[in-house]
Every structure is written in structure tokens, then in C-alpha cells.
Design a protein around this motif. Structure first.
Motif, mmCIF file in Angstrom:
data_model
loop_
_atom_site.group_PDB
_atom_site.id
_atom_site.type_symbol
_atom_site.label_atom_id
_atom_site.label_comp_id
_atom_site.label_asym_id
_atom_site.label_seq_id
_atom_site.Cartn_x
_atom_site.Cartn_y
_atom_site.Cartn_z
ATOM 1 N N LYS A 10 -57.177 -16.137 -11.776
ATOM 2 C CA LYS A 10 -57.431 -16.484 -12.840
ATOM 3 C C LYS A 10 -58.401 -15.214 -13.849
ATOM 4 C CE LYS A 10 -57.920 -21.419 -11.006
ATOM 5 N NZ LYS A 10 -59.183 -22.594 -11.179
ATOM 6 N N ASN A 11 -58.949 -14.592 -12.991
ATOM 7 C CA ASN A 11 -60.035 -13.844 -13.710
ATOM 8 C C ASN A 11 -58.583 -12.561 -14.427
ATOM 9 O OD1 ASN A 11 -62.409 -14.781 -12.960
ATOM 10 N ND2 ASN A 11 -62.812 -12.916 -11.734
ATOM 11 N N ALA A 18 -57.439 -10.519 -22.739
ATOM 12 C CA ALA A 18 -58.512 -9.880 -23.247
ATOM 13 C C ALA A 18 -58.465 -8.001 -23.315
ATOM 14 C CB ALA A 18 -60.062 -9.563 -22.362
ATOM 15 N N GLN A 19 -57.977 -7.789 -22.087
ATOM 16 C CA GLN A 19 -57.549 -6.171 -22.314
ATOM 17 C C GLN A 19 -55.570 -5.879 -23.030
ATOM 18 O OE1 GLN A 19 -58.887 -2.825 -20.380
ATOM 19 N NE2 GLN A 19 -57.897 -2.954 -22.531
ATOM 20 N N PHE A 20 -55.457 -6.841 -23.928
ATOM 21 C CA PHE A 20 -54.270 -6.676 -24.647
ATOM 22 C C PHE A 20 -54.677 -6.964 -26.416
ATOM 23 C CE2 PHE A 20 -51.664 -9.216 -27.865
ATOM 24 C CZ PHE A 20 -50.146 -8.755 -27.337
ATOM 25 N N SER A 21 -55.787 -7.775 -26.335
ATOM 26 C CA SER A 21 -56.219 -7.522 -27.448
ATOM 27 C C SER A 21 -56.565 -6.447 -27.867
ATOM 28 C CB SER A 21 -57.063 -8.960 -28.344
ATOM 29 O OG SER A 21 -57.865 -9.509 -27.414
ATOM 30 N N LEU A 83 -68.258 -5.135 -20.447
ATOM 31 C CA LEU A 83 -67.510 -6.347 -21.389
ATOM 32 C C LEU A 83 -67.586 -6.355 -22.896
ATOM 33 C CD1 LEU A 83 -64.696 -6.692 -19.134
ATOM 34 C CD2 LEU A 83 -64.730 -4.941 -20.380
ATOM 35 N N GLU A 84 -68.441 -7.560 -23.061
ATOM 36 C CA GLU A 84 -69.010 -8.292 -23.930
ATOM 37 C C GLU A 84 -69.668 -7.402 -24.497
ATOM 38 O OE1 GLU A 84 -69.809 -12.691 -21.894
ATOM 39 O OE2 GLU A 84 -70.941 -11.488 -21.825
ATOM 40 N N ILE A 185 -62.867 -13.075 -23.446
ATOM 41 C CA ILE A 185 -63.815 -12.914 -21.411
ATOM 42 C C ILE A 185 -64.868 -13.189 -21.718
ATOM 43 C CG2 ILE A 185 -65.973 -11.011 -21.066
ATOM 44 C CD1 ILE A 185 -64.037 -8.802 -23.080
ATOM 45 N N HIS A 186 -66.091 -13.780 -22.091
ATOM 46 C CA HIS A 186 -66.893 -15.329 -22.129
ATOM 47 C C HIS A 186 -66.479 -16.365 -21.622
ATOM 48 C CE1 HIS A 186 -70.610 -16.284 -22.873
ATOM 49 N NE2 HIS A 186 -70.118 -17.961 -23.214
ATOM 50 N N LEU A 187 -65.062 -16.897 -21.847
ATOM 51 C CA LEU A 187 -65.317 -18.203 -21.305
ATOM 52 C C LEU A 187 -63.970 -17.953 -20.356
ATOM 53 C CD1 LEU A 187 -64.180 -19.797 -25.193
ATOM 54 C CD2 LEU A 187 -66.571 -19.548 -23.638
ATOM 55 N N GLY A 188 -63.735 -17.132 -20.368
ATOM 56 C CA GLY A 188 -62.333 -16.977 -19.430
ATOM 57 C C GLY A 188 -62.746 -15.942 -17.491
ATOM 58 N N VAL A 189 -63.359 -15.529 -17.941
ATOM 59 C CA VAL A 189 -63.685 -14.564 -16.800
ATOM 60 C C VAL A 189 -64.802 -14.786 -16.014
ATOM 61 C CG1 VAL A 189 -64.141 -12.391 -15.931
ATOM 62 C CG2 VAL A 189 -62.460 -12.362 -17.947
ATOM 63 N N GLN A 190 -65.201 -15.346 -14.644
ATOM 64 C CA GLN A 190 -66.665 -15.448 -14.028
ATOM 65 C C GLN A 190 -66.572 -15.024 -12.773
ATOM 66 O OE1 GLN A 190 -65.963 -19.408 -11.482
ATOM 67 N NE2 GLN A 190 -64.914 -20.422 -13.112
#
Length: 401
Positions: A10-11, A18-21, A83-84, A185-190
Motif C-alpha cells: 500500500k505504501n 506521489a513520485q509520479f506527480s 517528504l512533506e 503522501i499525507h493520506l496514503g503513506v504510513q
């Protein structure tokens, strides 16, 4: 199916988008920055190529200098937080670029963009820290496709916006991409990050020296530098080269975006394939074959007489270079201590960024002194030299593959 995936997958999926955008925002200027130089007051064609090389090279220079420090910060404070913060900085810089009124202002903003670099190194450190070792080849190849696909999308998207709406609007669009990356990044990465004590931790300088002394890692740094140098050396002359191939001036940026996208999409395909092929091919064999075929592809680009033939030759080169990058990252991963991956990938990314920096400057200098086509021939020669160097280093690489 997505919800049944283990957390590391999932990460990986979230970080892929995130890397794509993020990469799209970083590389989008490649389609039109050399053309934008003229709008910023530089009318002489030779000076345009020089300024294009300088503007393209200064961001990687500062990113290479700051990368290890941001990586060490990520090791201490958390890679997601890193990252953020980098993404927010990218948003602000891109927004400011939309209002630049001179090449000097753009130069300062490109330098700031580099200072707040470290996006790719932090993503690499995060994604490898949550990936089981037996899946690292798969992860590296999938992650590399995000970098390459983003690098394809950025110039294509940026060229289209520049031709239809204008240069300032392109930078605003890149700022929007940065915000999209931040949200993902904020919502999808744990991240289950445990801060480490820094009481007895050596200085960053000593850590870097110890990292570079690791057997085999220096070979990876040299290869990363040479690959990125060869890829970026043509970037300042590509828009002007395409323009000279009888392209309608109104569509030059779009044509450049299409040529860049052809190479990047081909790279994404071969990079994804390496996740499976690495089970059957040794790393040093992949690097040798891909390097010599890359030299052949750049020779074809030097002979191109139309945008179509140039695009096909670029796509061919993209296939070969796309096989090299995940292979090098997989090799480097085996050498890096798990608790220092932020710093280590900061160091390896710095080697690549130095190539990104020197490449455009060298390309602009070659174009001024020997002509645009000389850049392609020089790059072909560089890949031949890289092939010989990999051959000399093959025993060290074989020990790690």
C-alpha cells in the motif's frame, strides 16, 4: 484487492503516485525552459543555450550539496515528515517561478529548488525501509517506473500547457502537482518510525566519509553520475535542436515534450521488466549490455534528420537506460545499512544530481563550441567509456549480485 495488500505494498502504491506527480513537477520545465530564456530577455541564440544549461544545472548542484543533510534529517526525524516539508517547499518555489521577470530571478529560484531537494532520496529511503528484502528487486523496478513515467509526463504536460496557455501557467500547474503529491503522501503513506538517539552519532561529514568507503559503493556512485550526466547533457539543446528540424514554432514545446516522453515511457517499460529479468540476469551483465546499446542509440540521435527519427532513437535509448537505473539502485541497496538509508540514498542521489548538474552545462558548452549534433556524439562516446569501466569493475559487481 488493494485493501487486502500488506502495508508495504500500500505504501509503495501511494509513493508511486506521489513520485509520479512530484517528478512531473520537477521535470516539466525541460520542455520549454530553454525557450523561456528568450522571453526573460536573452535574445542571442548562443547565450540562450548557455543560460539554459546554467538554469537546468544549478538546481541539481544545490540538491547534490543539500541531499545528504536532508537524508540524515530524515533518518532522525522521519522520512514521511521529510517528504512533506520538501513538497511544500517545491510548491512555493514553483509558484514564485510563475512570476519571475528575469533570468537572474529564475536562477535564484532554481537554486532554491535545489536547496529544498531530497524528494527522491527520501522516497527511496522510505520505500526500502518497509519492503521485505526478498521483494527489493520488484520494489526498485516499480519505483523506478514512477520516476520515469513522471519524467515523461512532466515535459509532455508542461509543453502542452506552455503552448496553449503560456509559460507562467505551466509553473502554476507544476505547483498544483506538488500539492497533489503532498496530499497523496499525507493520506496514503504510513510510517512506523522510531527516532534514534543522536547522542553518540558521528557528524554528517564523518558518516558520509564512512559511507563512501564501503567497498563497492564508490563504483555505484560513479555509475550513477555517468548515467545521469549522459541523460541530461542534451537537455539544454533539445528544444533548439527540435526547432531546427523544421518544426512549426507554435508547437516546439509540445514536440519536445513528445520526444522526451517517448524516451521516458520506453524507460518505464524496461524498468518494470527488470523486476522479473533480474531473477535470470546478473547485474553486471545488465549494465554492460545496456550501456553499449545506449551508446548506439545516441549515435542514431546524432544522425536524426526529422523529429520522428529523433523520437524513435530517443525511445530506443530509453529502453536501455531504463534497465540500468533500477539495477544500480538494487546493487546500492545491498550495501547500505538499514538505519542509515536516508543518508545513504542522499549520498547516492547526490552523485546522480552532480551528473544532472554538470551534464546540462557541458551540453551547452559543447553546442556553442562544436555544434548541437556534437552533444549526441559525445554522449555516445561517454557510454562507450562507461561500458569499459563497468567491464573493469565487473568482479566487484558480481560479488554483490
Amino acid at each position: 484487492m488493494f485493501f487486502a495488500w500488506p502495508q508495504w505494498k500500500k505504501n509503495l502504491a501511494a509513493l508511486w503516485f506521489a513520485q509520479f506527480s512530484g517528478m512531473g513537477a520537477i521535470t516539466g520545465v525541460l520542455a520549454f525552459l530553454p525557450l523561456y530564456v528568450e522571453q526573460l530577455g536573452i535574445s542571442d541564440p548562443a547565450a540562450q543555450e548557455w543560460w539554459a544549461g546554467l538554469l537546468l544545472g544549478i538546481a541539481p548542484l544545490f540538491a547534490a550539496i543539500s541531499g545528504p543533510h536532508w537524508g540524515a534529517y530524515a533518518d532522525r526525524k522521519g522520512r514521511k515528515l521529510m517528504l512533506e516539508r520538501v513538497t511544500v517547499a517545491f510548491f512555493l518555489v514553483m509558484l514564485a517561478m510563475a512570476y519571475a521577470s528575469s533570468v537572474y530571478e529564475m536562477l535564484v529560484l532554481r537554486a532554491l529548488q535545489g536547496v529544498f531537494g531530497g524528494f527522491t532520496a527520501a522516497v527511496l529511503a522510505l520505500v526500502t525501509s518497509i519492503t521485505p528484502k526478498e521483494h527489493i528487486d520488484f520494489t526498485m523496478s516499480v519505483y523506478q517506473t514512477a520516476m520515469i513515467a513522471g519524467a515523461a509526463f512532466g515535459p509532455l504536460f508542461g509543453g502542452f500547457i506552455a503552448d496553449t496557455l503560456g509559460y507562467s501557467e505551466s509553473f502554476m500547474s507544476f505547483a498544483a502537482l506538488s500539492i497533489l503529491s503532498l496530499i497523496i503522501i499525507h493520506l496514503g503513506v504510513q510510517e512506523d518510525f522510531q527516532p534514534q538517539s543522536t547522542a553518540n552519532r558521528p557528524s554528517i561529514g564523518r558518516q558520509i566519509r564512512a559511507m563512501v568507503a564501503i567497498p563497492g559503493l564508490r563504483a555505484m556512485l560513479v555509475i550513477m553520475f555517468l548515467i545521469q550526466f549522459a541523460i541530461q547533457v542534451i537537455s539544454p539543446i533539445l528544444p533548439l535542436y527540435v526547432q531546427r528540424l523544421a518544426v512549426d514554432p507554435a508547437y516546439v514545446a509540445s514536440a519536445v515534450g513528445a520526444v522526451v516522453a517517448a524516451a521516458a515511457l520506453a524507460s518505464a517499460i524496461s524498468s518494470a521488466a527488470m523486476g522479473r529479468l533480474s531473477q535470470y540476469w546478473r547485474y553486471e551483465a545488465t549494465l554492460l549490455i545496456a550501456s553499449i546499446l545506449s551508446a548506439f542509440s545516441f549515435a542514431l540521435q546524432g544522425l536524426a534528420g526529422s523529429v520522428l527519427s529523433l523520437g524513435l532513437a530517443r525511445a530506443l535509448g530509453g529502453l536501455f537506460m531504463g534497465a540500468m537505473l533500477p539495477t544500480v539502485n538494487a546493487l546500492a541497496y545491498q550495501l547500505i545499512p538499514p538505519d542509515q538509508r536516508g543518508l545513504a540514498f542522499g549520498v547516492t542521489s547526490s552523485a546522480a544530481l552532480v551528473g544532472n548538474m554538470i551534464g546540462p552545462v557541458a551540453g551547452g558548452f559543447l553546442a556553442i563550441t562544436l555544434g548541437s549534433r556534437s552533444v549526441f556524439w559525445a554522449t555516445a562516446l561517454l557510454f562507450l567509456l562507461l561500458t569499459g569501466w563497468i567491464y573493469v569493475q565487473r568482479n566487484k559487481l558480481r560479488q554483490k549480485s
